[in-house]
Design an enzyme around this catalytic site. Structure first.
Site, PDB file in Angstrom:
ATOM      1  N   ASP A  10     -81.319 -49.457 -39.826  1.00  0.00           N
ATOM      2  CA  ASP A  10     -81.895 -48.319 -40.446  1.00  0.00           C
ATOM      3  C   ASP A  10     -82.619 -48.596 -41.773  1.00  0.00           C
ATOM      4  O   ASP A  10     -82.190 -49.433 -42.601  1.00  0.00           O
ATOM      5  CB  ASP A  10     -80.985 -47.217 -40.544  1.00  0.00           C
ATOM      6  CG  ASP A  10     -81.470 -45.922 -41.377  1.00  0.00           C
ATOM      7  OD1 ASP A  10     -83.009 -45.542 -40.981  1.00  0.00           O
ATOM      8  OD2 ASP A  10     -80.850 -45.420 -42.480  1.00  0.00           O
ATOM      9  N   ASP A  12     -84.150 -46.124 -44.595  1.00  0.00           N
ATOM     10  CA  ASP A  12     -83.776 -45.211 -45.733  1.00  0.00           C
ATOM     11  C   ASP A  12     -82.231 -45.112 -45.971  1.00  0.00           C
ATOM     12  O   ASP A  12     -81.798 -44.297 -44.937  1.00  0.00           O
ATOM     13  CB  ASP A  12     -84.665 -43.980 -45.674  1.00  0.00           C
ATOM     14  CG  ASP A  12     -85.108 -43.581 -46.935  1.00  0.00           C
ATOM     15  OD1 ASP A  12     -84.327 -43.765 -47.925  1.00  0.00           O
ATOM     16  OD2 ASP A  12     -86.233 -42.878 -47.098  1.00  0.00           O
TER      17      ASP A  12
END
Ligand SMILES: [Mg+2]
Length: 254
Positions: A10, A12
């Site tokens: 991922d 953010d």
């Protein structure tokens, strides 16, 4: 700990927070590069193109190339092309979504769409939502790049794409099909892209509701970090736990 053939990461809260790099992120990616372990950055952010995401990571000192980035916009466009080649699409969204749809040879239209796609659009308007609703009422299928209802920003939690999708689905009575994490579509496409099976890849992220559930739903092992939205104590009572929990990716390497 198990060795994996590849890592889904991922962005953010896992690689960066806004404009600041997360501790351990660059070192972790460097470790994977050094050991020639494939990785794919998986993001629910539909607004940016692969090249822009890679450039942002590079600017922060994280080694990333456009082909290492897989966005929910790309997954959404592939989903449409697979179901209906040359479909007509009405899209609410920013350049990352528009580019992904055009890359799949889909035609962007205002009316008479086969699909309506909702992605985050920081210039959302009543007119755009109206066109989306009118197309859905005339029979277009409703897709949403992701269901995140709120997104963390420097100003606090702001409305996410799930909130805008709900305007169209509530108004028309038509449920959206969601493509991004935690839903299966983006994970299945990412695995197919890497030509790997679910037990060969580790899903890494900070958000239990998107990243970790995406991995769990896809029956993959998961690694949760505490550098983003969720703290371990917030999820400790949940029946489905991540396979691994580390405060930072630095800790994973040590
Ligand atoms: Mg995140």
């Amino acid at each position: 700990m198990k060795n994996y053939q590849a890592y889904f990461i991922d962005l953010d809260g896992t690689m960066y927070r806004g404009t600041e790099r997360v501790e351990g992120a660059a070192e972790f990616v460097q470790y994977l590069r050094k050991h020639q372990l494939p990785l794919l950055f998986l993001t629910n952010n539909s607004s940016r193109k692969q090249e822009q995401v890679a450039a942002k990571l590079m600017d922060m000192g994280i080694e990333a190339y456009p082909e290492d980035v897989f966005t929910t916009s790309m997954a959404t466009a592939s989903y449409i092309a697979r179901h209906h080649a040359n479909a007509k699409v009405f899209a609410v969204g920013e350049e990352g979504l528009v580019q992904a749809l055009q890359d799949q040879g889909l035609e962007l239209v205002d009316a008479g769409a086969d699909y309506v796609v909702i992605g985050i659009d920081r210039e959302i308007s009543y007119e755009k939502l109206s066109k989306a609703c009118l197309n859905v009422r005339e029979g277009a299928a409703l897709l949403s790049t992701n269901g995140d209802v709120a997104i963390p920003t420097e100003r606090g939690m702001l409305p996410g794409n799930g909130a805008f999708t709900s305007v169209v689905s509530v108004s028309t009575g038509v449920e959206a099909v969601f493509i991004g994490k935690p839903h299966a579509e983006i994970m299945e496409q990412a695995l197919a892209k890497m030509n790997l099976s679910k037990d060969e890849v580790l899903m890494i992220g900070d958000n239990y509701d998107t990243d970790i559930l995406a991995g769990i739903n896809a029956e993959m092992d998961t690694l949760m970090v505490e550098t983003g939205v969720h703290r371990f104590e917030e999820i400790s009572a949940y029946p489905k736990q991540p396979t691994y929990k580390v405060k930072t990716l630095q800790e994973w390497l040590s």
